[in-house]
Design an enzyme around this catalytic site. Structure first.
Site, PDB file in Angstrom:
ATOM      1  N   TYR A   1       0.848  -1.207   0.000  1.00 24.90           N
ATOM      2  CA  TYR A   1       0.000   0.000   0.000  1.00 24.90           C
ATOM      3  C   TYR A   1       0.878   1.248   0.000  1.00 24.90           C
ATOM      4  CZ  TYR A   1      -3.689   3.217   1.679  1.00 24.90           C
ATOM      5  OH  TYR A   1      -4.583   4.254   1.835  1.00 24.90           O
TER       6      TYR A   1
ATOM      7  N   VAL B   1      -9.928   0.907  12.583  1.00 31.55           N
ATOM      8  CA  VAL B   1     -10.143   0.947  14.023  1.00 31.55           C
ATOM      9  C   VAL B   1     -11.504   1.528  14.406  1.00 31.55           C
ATOM     10  CG1 VAL B   1      -8.934   3.172  14.399  1.00 31.55           C
ATOM     11  CG2 VAL B   1      -8.977   1.426  16.194  1.00 31.55           C
TER      12      VAL B   1
HETATM   13  P1  NAD Z   1     -12.804   2.217   0.409  1.00 32.71           P
HETATM   14  O1  NAD Z   1     -12.183   0.863   0.482  1.00 32.71           O
HETATM   15  O2  NAD Z   1     -14.187   2.390   0.961  1.00 32.71           O
HETATM   16  O3  NAD Z   1     -12.819   2.750  -1.087  1.00 32.71           O
HETATM   17  C1  NAD Z   1     -11.976   2.290  -2.093  1.00 32.71           C
HETATM   18  C2  NAD Z   1     -12.834   1.933  -3.300  1.00 32.71           C
HETATM   19  O4  NAD Z   1     -11.963   1.543  -4.378  1.00 32.71           O
HETATM   20  C3  NAD Z   1     -13.768   0.766  -3.024  1.00 32.71           C
HETATM   21  O5  NAD Z   1     -15.062   1.083  -3.483  1.00 32.71           O
HETATM   22  C4  NAD Z   1     -13.157  -0.375  -3.838  1.00 32.71           C
HETATM   23  O6  NAD Z   1     -14.104  -1.328  -4.242  1.00 32.71           O
HETATM   24  C5  NAD Z   1     -12.513   0.377  -4.980  1.00 32.71           C
HETATM   25  N1  NAD Z   1     -11.433  -0.347  -5.646  1.00 32.71           N
HETATM   26  C6  NAD Z   1     -10.406  -1.031  -5.061  1.00 32.71           C
HETATM   27  N2  NAD Z   1      -9.617  -1.563  -5.997  1.00 32.71           N
HETATM   28  C7  NAD Z   1     -10.138  -1.205  -7.212  1.00 32.71           C
HETATM   29  C8  NAD Z   1      -9.785  -1.467  -8.555  1.00 32.71           C
HETATM   30  N3  NAD Z   1      -8.707  -2.202  -8.864  1.00 32.71           N
HETATM   31  N4  NAD Z   1     -10.548  -0.942  -9.541  1.00 32.71           N
HETATM   32  C9  NAD Z   1     -11.656  -0.210  -9.243  1.00 32.71           C
HETATM   33  N5  NAD Z   1     -12.054   0.054  -7.984  1.00 32.71           N
HETATM   34  C10 NAD Z   1     -11.297  -0.430  -6.987  1.00 32.71           C
HETATM   35  O7  NAD Z   1     -11.793   3.219   1.139  1.00 32.71           O
HETATM   36  P2  NAD Z   1     -11.869   4.789   1.371  1.00 32.71           P
HETATM   37  O8  NAD Z   1     -11.579   5.023   2.795  1.00 32.71           O
HETATM   38  O9  NAD Z   1     -13.081   5.377   0.751  1.00 32.71           O
HETATM   39  O10 NAD Z   1     -10.576   5.250   0.572  1.00 32.71           O
HETATM   40  C11 NAD Z   1     -10.655   5.903  -0.689  1.00 32.71           C
HETATM   41  C12 NAD Z   1      -9.256   6.336  -1.110  1.00 32.71           C
HETATM   42  O11 NAD Z   1      -8.718   7.246  -0.133  1.00 32.71           O
HETATM   43  C13 NAD Z   1      -8.268   5.183  -1.232  1.00 32.71           C
HETATM   44  O12 NAD Z   1      -7.448   5.404  -2.353  1.00 32.71           O
HETATM   45  C14 NAD Z   1      -7.443   5.283   0.037  1.00 32.71           C
HETATM   46  O13 NAD Z   1      -6.139   4.797  -0.141  1.00 32.71           O
HETATM   47  C15 NAD Z   1      -7.454   6.789   0.292  1.00 32.71           C
HETATM   48  N6  NAD Z   1      -7.252   7.070   1.722  1.00 32.71           N
HETATM   49  C16 NAD Z   1      -8.267   6.885   2.627  1.00 32.71           C
HETATM   50  C17 NAD Z   1      -8.026   7.115   3.964  1.00 32.71           C
HETATM   51  C18 NAD Z   1      -9.105   6.937   5.021  1.00 32.71           C
HETATM   52  O14 NAD Z   1      -8.795   7.082   6.216  1.00 32.71           O
HETATM   53  N7  NAD Z   1     -10.352   6.695   4.684  1.00 32.71           N
HETATM   54  C19 NAD Z   1      -6.757   7.521   4.393  1.00 32.71           C
HETATM   55  C20 NAD Z   1      -5.745   7.678   3.442  1.00 32.71           C
HETATM   56  C21 NAD Z   1      -6.017   7.465   2.102  1.00 32.71           C
HETATM   57  N1  UDP Z   2      -6.372  -1.088  15.642  1.00 31.04           N
HETATM   58  C1  UDP Z   2      -6.761  -1.675  16.836  1.00 31.04           C
HETATM   59  N2  UDP Z   2      -7.825  -2.520  16.804  1.00 31.04           N
HETATM   60  C2  UDP Z   2      -8.545  -2.783  15.685  1.00 31.04           C
HETATM   61  C3  UDP Z   2      -8.155  -2.166  14.467  1.00 31.04           C
HETATM   62  C4  UDP Z   2      -7.056  -1.328  14.481  1.00 31.04           C
HETATM   63  O1  UDP Z   2      -6.165  -1.461  17.889  1.00 31.04           O
HETATM   64  O2  UDP Z   2      -9.523  -3.562  15.768  1.00 31.04           O
HETATM   65  C5  UDP Z   2      -5.232  -0.149  15.655  1.00 31.04           C
HETATM   66  C6  UDP Z   2      -4.157  -0.437  14.623  1.00 31.04           C
HETATM   67  O3  UDP Z   2      -3.192  -1.352  15.127  1.00 31.04           O
HETATM   68  C7  UDP Z   2      -3.567   0.944  14.378  1.00 31.04           C
HETATM   69  C8  UDP Z   2      -4.755   1.880  14.597  1.00 31.04           C
HETATM   70  O4  UDP Z   2      -5.719   1.137  15.331  1.00 31.04           O
HETATM   71  O5  UDP Z   2      -2.588   1.228  15.348  1.00 31.04           O
HETATM   72  C9  UDP Z   2      -5.385   2.373  13.311  1.00 31.04           C
HETATM   73  O6  UDP Z   2      -5.639   1.264  12.508  1.00 31.04           O
HETATM   74  P1  UDP Z   2      -6.419   1.366  11.119  1.00 31.04           P
HETATM   75  O7  UDP Z   2      -6.411   0.002  10.508  1.00 31.04           O
HETATM   76  O8  UDP Z   2      -7.728   2.027  11.309  1.00 31.04           O
HETATM   77  O9  UDP Z   2      -5.569   2.391  10.233  1.00 31.04           O
HETATM   78  P2  UDP Z   2      -4.010   2.637   9.984  1.00 31.04           P
HETATM   79  O10 UDP Z   2      -3.173   1.698  10.783  1.00 31.04           O
HETATM   80  O11 UDP Z   2      -3.853   2.422   8.523  1.00 31.04           O
HETATM   81  O12 UDP Z   2      -3.818   4.034  10.428  1.00 31.04           O
END
Ligand code: NAD
Ligand code: UDP
Length: 325
Positions: free
Chosen positions: A147, A189
């Site tokens: 990722y 989380v």
């Molecule tokens: P999400 O998993 O709900 O959304 C991702 C979407 O992309 C899903 O609908 C999934 O089906 C689709 N997808 C995955 N692989 C695909 C492919 N090969 N072709 C077409 N569609 C595909 O997650 P989200 O939280 O809505 O995240 C959206 C974007 O924001 C992602 O790129 C993620 O990396 C980025 N992002 C989110 C967060 C967060 O905290 N939510 C943080 C950092 C970055």
């Molecule tokens: N985490 C946790 N319990 C859960 C899921 C996540 O303690 O059931 C912790 C995880 O180890 C991380 C933080 O919560 O330290 C955030 O995790 P998340 O998967 O939401 O996002 P990211 O690690 O990508 O920030």
């Protein structure tokens, strides 16, 4: 109304993407939602299907696609650790080949294109809080690398298409965001703790819960993404977007238990490899360039998210992979 634009949202059926689609449909734009439904389901956007300015395409962004658009929001990528690690090679392909495909489209159509990058480009940060100038500390060999490195290469591709082909690109680095319509089995989380608390199941704390995250409410995040797309040509970012108020994971668990009135117990599970110990965005650049800062505090955002979790039927959701607890 401002001029109607043709807007493509890849990953448009996901948690964040579906809200972007909603905003653009309401504003009267011509919206194309593209998704392969790996970590989402159609029900996130079925309420938009009756609108004549909304179109849903089931497509995998690793494959080329020809569309004529003015703006592209590139969100397609699994975002939760358990799901992006399930098929790590596919995760890399999604970020890398997906970016090449949308950038090629942007070049051909002269469209603006925004990349949903991530705080994970900073890895397990040694600089705190993290400004955009921090180059990061990512383990290229670890389980999160598919990722983190995929998103880092995506940023590189975006900059190279900008430098070599003058493509109008925008990069936002998103920090942990939560809210209604998070997949209840995404394993992140906030969704895990709320689902577990409502069901009276044990709350799974990975490690001792002293690691920190800074949680941004969905609406704040969406507003920042839209403002970023509207910045002047040539301003590429990256720009951090997130809420700088930092909490330990243990503090989050206690808030969720208190707000749900749950009798759930906290249990410790092993800390996943390379889990970042701390994370907090420096949002000075977002304040300056987007005139933006978050407005929804954790308590209020959690209340809205808990209300939503109470309103859904869990049996309507399929776990994308077995890795969610
Ligand atoms: P999400 O998993 O709900 O959304 C991702 C979407 O992309 C899903 O609908 C999934 O089906 C689709 N997808 C995955 N692989 C695909 C492919 N090969 N072709 C077409 N569609 C595909 O997650 P989200 O939280 O809505 O995240 C959206 C974007 O924001 C992602 O790129 C993620 O990396 C980025 N992002 C989110 C967060 C967060 O905290 N939510 C943080 C950092 C970055
Ligand atoms: N985490 C946790 N319990 C859960 C899921 C996540 O303690 O059931 C912790 C995880 O180890 C991380 C933080 O919560 O330290 C955030 O995790 P998340 O998967 O939401 O996002 P990211 O690690 O990508 O920030």
């Amino acid at each position: 109304m401002a001029q109607i634009k043709r807007i493509l949202v890849t990953g448009g059926a996901g948690f964040l993407g579906s809200h972007l689609c909603e905003r653009f449909v309401e504003a009267g734009h011509d919206v194309i939602c593209l998704d392969n439904f790996f970590t989402s389901q159609k029900s996130n956007v079925t309420h938009l299907l009756d609108y004549r300015n909304f179109e849903l395409i089931r497509h995998d962004i690793t494959m080329p696609i020809w569309l004529e658009v003015d703006e592209i929001y590139n969100l397609a990528c699994p975002a939760a650790p358990g799901h992006y690690q399930y098929n790590p090679i596919k995760t890399v392909k999604t970020s890398v080949m997906g970016s090449i495909n949308v950038l090629g489209m942007a070049k051909r159509c002269r469209a603006k294109v925004l990349q949903a990058s991530t705080s994970e480009v900073y890895g397990d940060p040694e600089v705190h809080p993290q400004p955009e100038s921090y180059k990061g500390s990512v383990n290229t060999l670890g389980p999160r690398a598919c990722y983190d490195e995929g998103k880092r290469v995506a940023e590189t591709l975006f900059m190279d298409y900008h430098r070599s082909n003058n493509v109008d690109i925008k990069i936002v680095r998103i920090f942990n965001t939560y809210g209604p319509r998070m997949h209840p089995y995404d394993g992140r989380v906030v969704s895990n703790f709320i689902r577990q608390a409502i069901a009276g199941d044990n709350i799974t704390i990975y490690g001792d819960g002293s690691q920190t995250r800074s949680f941004c409410y969905r609406d704040d995040l969406i507003e920042a993404m839209i403002r970023m797309m509207q910045t002047e040509k040539g301003f590429t970012g990256p720009v951090n977007i997130g809420n700088p108020t930092e909490f330990t994971i243990l503090e989050l668990a206690k808030h969720v238990i208190e707000m749900t009135g749950s009798k759930s117990k906290l249990i410790e599970k092993p800390l996943p490899e390379d889990d970042p110990t701390q994370r907090q965005p420096d949002i000075s650049l977002a304040k300056e360039k987007l005139g933006w800062e978050p407005t929804v505090e954790l308590q209020e955002g959690l209340r809205r998210t808990i209300d939503w979790f109470n309103s859904i039927e869990l049996s309507n959701y399929r776990a994308p992979t077995p890795n969610y607890d």
